[in-house]
Design a protein around this motif. Structure first.
Motif, short mmCIF file in Angstrom:
data_model
loop_
_atom_site.label_atom_id
_atom_site.label_comp_id
_atom_site.label_asym_id
_atom_site.label_seq_id
_atom_site.Cartn_x
_atom_site.Cartn_y
_atom_site.Cartn_z
N GLY A 37 37.55 1.72 -7.28
CA GLY A 37 38.78 1.54 -7.00
C GLY A 37 40.17 0.70 -7.96
N ILE A 64 40.44 3.76 -9.91
CA ILE A 64 40.94 5.29 -9.66
C ILE A 64 42.58 4.80 -8.92
CG2 ILE A 64 40.90 6.74 -7.34
CD1 ILE A 64 38.11 5.73 -7.64
N VAL A 65 43.33 3.51 -8.52
CA VAL A 65 44.75 3.51 -8.13
C VAL A 65 44.92 3.77 -9.02
CG1 VAL A 65 45.66 2.20 -6.97
CG2 VAL A 65 43.12 2.20 -6.36
N SER A 114 42.00 6.00 -3.19
CA SER A 114 40.91 5.64 -3.51
C SER A 114 39.79 5.45 -2.67
CB SER A 114 41.89 4.55 -4.51
OG SER A 114 40.31 3.72 -4.96
#
Length: 265
Positions: free
Chosen positions: A36, A39-40, A58
């Motif tokens: 994450g 991803i975020v 995420s």
């Protein structure tokens, strides 16, 4: 009545989402994280997805990543099942609290606390090197502390969209005596119920794009074994250095973004 976050503001292309998944999956396997932290910011800054929608997406994308990652580590007996269950109990509850707080709490406050925690972990990784044969000594007190750790991790997961590995992996090594590989495998297993719990909460509040999560999650899951293989090859000392470098990059990224947001405000 609270209105759900709009999911029609942006519809990222599948190749871009899959590229994010490849990066997140490789790091997930290597460091025992959900991905994450890659991803975020990629969804929010690169693909211009709203921050809260990025966080919720995420959390959903982490599910297939965690399943494949935990399975990969478990095959090599690098998962502490009892510790993972205790962590899971806490993270299931904490993820619900975090997804509830996501629409109510100023996220920048949580980010500053999280950045302080990262700074402490980065320094600690240079002084404490786990041994591959280290194991967690499970007692009633240890189990309770693991539940508390999972609860706090779940809140951070729901608020920031991270799987929690950046919290759980160093905590398991430094405070519970786990080896680096067991800490990573246990962390990934813990994320499975955490991701399910957080995603259900985010879906109720409109803070998740399931299409984007599917593309990112499937691509990430395909590359988790690559990172896990690298983790097994790396000496624990060099693994610590690599993890600290990654966390330092994350800390700088969060700090720059926070200062930029404050300046723009």
């Amino acid at each position: 009545m609270q209105q759900p976050v709009s999911q029609t503001r942006v519809r990222p292309a599948a190749p871009s989402l899959m590229l994010i998944g490849v990066a997140g999956g490789t790091l997930s396997g290597l460091f025992g994280i959900g991905g994450g932290t890659i991803i975020v910011p990629a969804l929010a800054l690169w693909l211009l997805m709203p921050q809260k929608l990025s966080a919720g997406t995420s959390v959903a994308a982490i599910l297939p990543t965690a399943i494949v990652g935990a399975t990969t580590y478990a095959i090599h007996s690098n998962v502490d099942w009892a510790a993972a269950i205790a962590l899971a109990v806490g993270i299931i509850i904490g993820a619900q609290v975090g997804s509830w707080l996501l629409s109510r709490v100023p996220v920048h406050v949580v980010r500053w606390v999280f950045m302080g925690f990262l700074a402490v972990v980065i320094v600690s990784l240079w002084f404490v090197v786990p041994q591959r044969e280290d194991t967690i000594s499970l007692t009633v007190l240890t189990a309770l502390l693991l539940v508390v750790t999972g609860f706090i991790t779940g809140i951070l997961s729901g608020l920031l969209g991270v799987g929690g590995g950046v919290v759980v992996v160093p905590v398991l090594m430094f405070f519970f005596g786990a080896s680096d590989l067991v800490a990573k495998g246990t962390s990934l297993l813990m994320m499975i119920p955490g991701s399910i719990s957080g995603t259900l909460g985010n879906m109720r509040r409109g803070n998740v794009d399931l299409r984007a999560a599917a593309f990112v999650g499937v691509a990430a899951a395909a590359f988790v074994p690559v990172g896990a293989t690298l983790a097994g090859v790396l000496d624990p000392f060099w693994g610590n250095l690599a993890f600290s470098a990654y966390l330092f990059f994350l800390l700088c990224q969060m700090l720059v973004r926070e200062l930029r947001m404050r300046r723009n405000a």
